[in-house]
Design a protein around this motif. Structure first.
Motif, short mmCIF file in Angstrom:
data_model
loop_
_atom_site.label_atom_id
_atom_site.label_comp_id
_atom_site.label_asym_id
_atom_site.label_seq_id
_atom_site.Cartn_x
_atom_site.Cartn_y
_atom_site.Cartn_z
N MET A 289 0.82 -1.21 0.00
CA MET A 289 0.00 0.00 0.00
C MET A 289 0.86 1.27 0.00
O MET A 289 0.37 2.34 -0.37
N ASN A 290 2.12 1.15 0.36
CA ASN A 290 3.03 2.30 0.25
C ASN A 290 3.20 2.74 -1.20
O ASN A 290 3.66 3.85 -1.46
N ASP A 291 2.84 1.88 -2.15
CA ASP A 291 2.92 2.22 -3.57
C ASP A 291 1.64 2.88 -4.08
O ASP A 291 1.52 3.16 -5.28
N PHE A 292 0.69 3.15 -3.19
CA PHE A 292 -0.61 3.68 -3.61
C PHE A 292 -0.47 4.98 -4.40
O PHE A 292 -1.04 5.11 -5.48
N THR B 208 -9.18 -0.32 -3.87
CA THR B 208 -7.75 -0.64 -3.88
C THR B 208 -7.47 -1.46 -2.64
O THR B 208 -7.83 -1.07 -1.53
N ILE B 209 -6.82 -2.60 -2.85
CA ILE B 209 -6.61 -3.56 -1.77
C ILE B 209 -5.15 -3.98 -1.74
O ILE B 209 -4.57 -4.29 -2.78
N GLU B 210 -4.57 -3.98 -0.54
CA GLU B 210 -3.22 -4.54 -0.38
C GLU B 210 -3.35 -6.04 -0.18
O GLU B 210 -4.20 -6.50 0.59
N VAL B 211 -2.54 -6.78 -0.90
CA VAL B 211 -2.57 -8.24 -0.82
C VAL B 211 -1.20 -8.77 -0.43
O VAL B 211 -0.18 -8.11 -0.65
N ILE C 134 1.45 -5.17 -8.86
CA ILE C 134 0.10 -4.64 -9.02
C ILE C 134 -0.69 -5.53 -9.98
O ILE C 134 -0.11 -6.15 -10.88
N GLU C 135 -1.99 -5.58 -9.76
CA GLU C 135 -2.92 -6.26 -10.66
C GLU C 135 -4.19 -5.41 -10.70
O GLU C 135 -4.63 -4.91 -9.66
N ILE C 136 -4.75 -5.25 -11.89
CA ILE C 136 -5.95 -4.42 -12.05
C ILE C 136 -7.00 -5.19 -12.84
O ILE C 136 -6.69 -5.74 -13.90
N GLU C 137 -8.23 -5.21 -12.32
CA GLU C 137 -9.35 -5.81 -13.03
C GLU C 137 -10.44 -4.75 -13.17
O GLU C 137 -10.51 -3.83 -12.36
#
Length: 128
Positions: A84-87, A107-110, A119-122
């Motif tokens: 999440m520091n990359d948000f 946006t979810i940290e996994v 990162i992954e985006i759907e």
């Protein structure tokens, strides 16, 4: 409105790495599977979250265009971040791909993403 589903396939985005479709058209929507920041030609990740976010969104764009849709028809996006520091960095890139009215987004940290992606985006978009 048809109750069938149609798989969307393109070589302009990475191939599915499991038993799923790159995207599916159904009920007037396009449901795009999560896109990593993999280059569809080399199969490699670019370095850093910004570059991976950009490639992930380019992959999403390719899927939507293959389905006859586009990024401006996205109604919902989900962003999965390893950290999440990359948000802020990912958000800055994301903001260059969308205009108002912006899609709804989560946006979810996994703990971990496939292939150790950053990162992954759907997305869900309106069909043509």
């Amino acid at each position: 409105m048809s109750n069938t589903k149609k798989p969307i396939v393109t070589d302009q985005a990475p191939s599915a790495i499991g038993p799923y479709s790159q995207a599916v058209a159904a009920g007037g929507f396009i449901f795009a599977s999560g896109q990593l920041g993999l280059d569809p030609v080399t199969g490699e990740f670019p370095s850093g979250v910004e570059a991976q976010a950009k490639q992930s969104l380019e992959n999403v764009r390719a899927l939507l265009e293959a389905a006859g849709s586009s990024l401006d028809r996205v109604v919902k996006a989900t962003v999965f971040l390893k950290d999440m520091n990359d948000f802020a960095a990912a958000n800055a890139v994301y903001g260059t791909f969308f205009v108002e009215p912006f899609p709804a987004r989560s946006t979810i940290e996994v703990a971990r993403l496939p292939k150790d992606a950053l990162i992954e985006i759907e997305v869900i978009a309106l069909a043509d």
